[in-house]
Design a protein around this motif. Structure first.
Motif, PDB file in Angstrom:
ATOM      1  N   LYS A 111       0.839  -1.203   0.000  1.00  0.00           N
ATOM      2  CA  LYS A 111       0.000   0.000   0.000  1.00  0.00           C
ATOM      3  C   LYS A 111       0.874   1.253   0.000  1.00  0.00           C
ATOM      4  O   LYS A 111       1.933   1.267   0.622  1.00  0.00           O
ATOM      5  CB  LYS A 111      -0.892   0.022   1.237  1.00  0.00           C
ATOM      6  CG  LYS A 111      -1.892  -1.098   1.278  1.00  0.00           C
ATOM      7  CD  LYS A 111      -2.674  -1.059   2.572  1.00  0.00           C
ATOM      8  CE  LYS A 111      -3.558  -2.289   2.680  1.00  0.00           C
ATOM      9  NZ  LYS A 111      -4.208  -2.367   3.990  1.00  0.00           N
ATOM     10  N   PHE A 112       0.376   2.293  -0.678  1.00  0.00           N
ATOM     11  CA  PHE A 112       1.061   3.575  -0.684  1.00  0.00           C
ATOM     12  C   PHE A 112       0.074   4.680  -1.015  1.00  0.00           C
ATOM     13  O   PHE A 112      -1.011   4.433  -1.530  1.00  0.00           O
ATOM     14  CB  PHE A 112       2.232   3.582  -1.684  1.00  0.00           C
ATOM     15  CG  PHE A 112       1.809   3.582  -3.131  1.00  0.00           C
ATOM     16  CD1 PHE A 112       1.787   4.766  -3.863  1.00  0.00           C
ATOM     17  CD2 PHE A 112       1.438   2.409  -3.759  1.00  0.00           C
ATOM     18  CE1 PHE A 112       1.398   4.765  -5.201  1.00  0.00           C
ATOM     19  CE2 PHE A 112       1.061   2.396  -5.093  1.00  0.00           C
ATOM     20  CZ  PHE A 112       1.039   3.580  -5.813  1.00  0.00           C
ATOM     21  N   THR A 113       0.467   5.908  -0.707  1.00  0.00           N
ATOM     22  CA  THR A 113      -0.319   7.075  -1.080  1.00  0.00           C
ATOM     23  C   THR A 113       0.573   8.305  -1.016  1.00  0.00           C
ATOM     24  O   THR A 113       1.720   8.221  -0.585  1.00  0.00           O
ATOM     25  CB  THR A 113      -1.571   7.249  -0.194  1.00  0.00           C
ATOM     26  OG1 THR A 113      -2.407   8.251  -0.775  1.00  0.00           O
ATOM     27  CG2 THR A 113      -1.221   7.638   1.223  1.00  0.00           C
ATOM     28  N   PHE A 114       0.025   9.422  -1.446  1.00  0.00           N
ATOM     29  CA  PHE A 114       0.760  10.683  -1.482  1.00  0.00           C
ATOM     30  C   PHE A 114       0.002  11.780  -0.739  1.00  0.00           C
ATOM     31  O   PHE A 114      -1.227  11.746  -0.648  1.00  0.00           O
ATOM     32  CB  PHE A 114       0.962  11.160  -2.933  1.00  0.00           C
ATOM     33  CG  PHE A 114       1.922  10.332  -3.711  1.00  0.00           C
ATOM     34  CD1 PHE A 114       3.266  10.663  -3.760  1.00  0.00           C
ATOM     35  CD2 PHE A 114       1.490   9.210  -4.402  1.00  0.00           C
ATOM     36  CE1 PHE A 114       4.159   9.896  -4.495  1.00  0.00           C
ATOM     37  CE2 PHE A 114       2.373   8.447  -5.138  1.00  0.00           C
ATOM     38  CZ  PHE A 114       3.709   8.788  -5.184  1.00  0.00           C
ATOM     39  N   PHE A 115       0.759  12.755  -0.253  1.00  0.00           N
ATOM     40  CA  PHE A 115       0.199  13.970   0.335  1.00  0.00           C
ATOM     41  C   PHE A 115       1.221  15.079   0.135  1.00  0.00           C
ATOM     42  O   PHE A 115       2.401  14.807  -0.066  1.00  0.00           O
ATOM     43  CB  PHE A 115      -0.130  13.778   1.826  1.00  0.00           C
ATOM     44  CG  PHE A 115       1.049  13.390   2.676  1.00  0.00           C
ATOM     45  CD1 PHE A 115       1.791  14.361   3.346  1.00  0.00           C
ATOM     46  CD2 PHE A 115       1.417  12.060   2.814  1.00  0.00           C
ATOM     47  CE1 PHE A 115       2.880  14.013   4.134  1.00  0.00           C
ATOM     48  CE2 PHE A 115       2.505  11.697   3.600  1.00  0.00           C
ATOM     49  CZ  PHE A 115       3.232  12.673   4.257  1.00  0.00           C
ATOM     50  N   PRO A 116       0.777  16.341   0.175  1.00  0.00           N
ATOM     51  CA  PRO A 116       1.728  17.444  -0.041  1.00  0.00           C
ATOM     52  C   PRO A 116       2.284  17.990   1.269  1.00  0.00           C
ATOM     53  O   PRO A 116       1.621  17.976   2.298  1.00  0.00           O
ATOM     54  CB  PRO A 116       0.851  18.507  -0.708  1.00  0.00           C
ATOM     55  CG  PRO A 116      -0.495  18.288  -0.076  1.00  0.00           C
ATOM     56  CD  PRO A 116      -0.612  16.786   0.129  1.00  0.00           C
ATOM     57  N   ASP A 117       3.516  18.503   1.205  1.00  0.00           N
ATOM     58  CA  ASP A 117       4.030  19.283   2.332  1.00  0.00           C
ATOM     59  C   ASP A 117       3.474  20.703   2.184  1.00  0.00           C
ATOM     60  O   ASP A 117       2.710  20.974   1.243  1.00  0.00           O
ATOM     61  CB  ASP A 117       5.558  19.199   2.403  1.00  0.00           C
ATOM     62  CG  ASP A 117       6.307  20.207   1.562  1.00  0.00           C
ATOM     63  OD1 ASP A 117       5.715  20.816   0.643  1.00  0.00           O
ATOM     64  OD2 ASP A 117       7.517  20.387   1.804  1.00  0.00           O
ATOM     65  N   PRO A 118       3.779  21.622   3.080  1.00  0.00           N
ATOM     66  CA  PRO A 118       3.193  22.971   2.990  1.00  0.00           C
ATOM     67  C   PRO A 118       3.478  23.714   1.681  1.00  0.00           C
ATOM     68  O   PRO A 118       2.729  24.607   1.309  1.00  0.00           O
ATOM     69  CB  PRO A 118       3.811  23.709   4.185  1.00  0.00           C
ATOM     70  CG  PRO A 118       4.033  22.634   5.183  1.00  0.00           C
ATOM     71  CD  PRO A 118       4.482  21.451   4.351  1.00  0.00           C
ATOM     72  N   ASP A 119       4.540  23.347   0.972  1.00  0.00           N
ATOM     73  CA  ASP A 119       4.844  23.981  -0.312  1.00  0.00           C
ATOM     74  C   ASP A 119       4.391  23.140  -1.501  1.00  0.00           C
ATOM     75  O   ASP A 119       4.737  23.448  -2.639  1.00  0.00           O
ATOM     76  CB  ASP A 119       6.342  24.266  -0.424  1.00  0.00           C
ATOM     77  CG  ASP A 119       6.746  25.441   0.427  1.00  0.00           C
ATOM     78  OD1 ASP A 119       6.147  26.522   0.272  1.00  0.00           O
ATOM     79  OD2 ASP A 119       7.645  25.279   1.274  1.00  0.00           O
ATOM     80  N   GLY A 120       3.645  22.082  -1.257  1.00  0.00           N
ATOM     81  CA  GLY A 120       3.161  21.250  -2.343  1.00  0.00           C
ATOM     82  C   GLY A 120       4.138  20.185  -2.799  1.00  0.00           C
ATOM     83  O   GLY A 120       3.884  19.502  -3.790  1.00  0.00           O
TER      84      GLY A 120
END
Length: 128
Positions: A111-120
């Motif tokens: 399993k995996f996924t993505f999310f952004p840091d505060p700068d995208g």
């Protein structure tokens, strides 16, 4: 030539305090050293990932934006290994971080996924 390991990954932040909070409080990385480099008008914060790898956060006055997201030439994303993608996603959502739908890697069935840091900056979490 023989490369032994990755020493560090450097991230330039547009809002240093916001990024520092994100990487330390939300992601749980541990500060090792923080300095203000007056001659550059820049902070540098060294963070440890489970005592082994290092992320360096930098602040610079007026850094340029990324040319495109996420398919710009160069570094595509930063990936962290986690024990449970579901638990990590639950934590991130609880902190107000938008997270993509969890996917399964067709090669490894992990399993995996993505999310952004505060700068995208795209960050991936990948289940061990």
């Amino acid at each position: 030539m023989r490369i032994k390991k990755i020493h560090h990954v450097a991230v330039i932040c547009s809002d240093y305090e916001r990024s520092k909070d994100f990487y330390v409080r939300i992601l749980g990385l541990k500060p090792v050293n923080e300095v203000y480099r007056e001659e550059r008008g820049s902070y540098k914060l060294d963070l440890t990932v489970n005592g082994m790898y290092q992320i360096e956060l930098f602040s610079f006055p007026n850094p340029p934006k990324r040319p495109s997201f996420p398919e710009a030439a160069g570094l595509r994303h930063l990936a962290f290994e986690v024990d449970s993608v579901e638990e990590t996603v639950e934590h991130l959502i609880g902190e107000g971080v938008p997270v993509e739908e969890v996917r399964i890697d067709p090669s490894t069935q992990k399993k995996f996924t993505f999310f952004p840091d505060p700068d995208g900056l795209p960050i991936e979490i990948y289940e061990a």
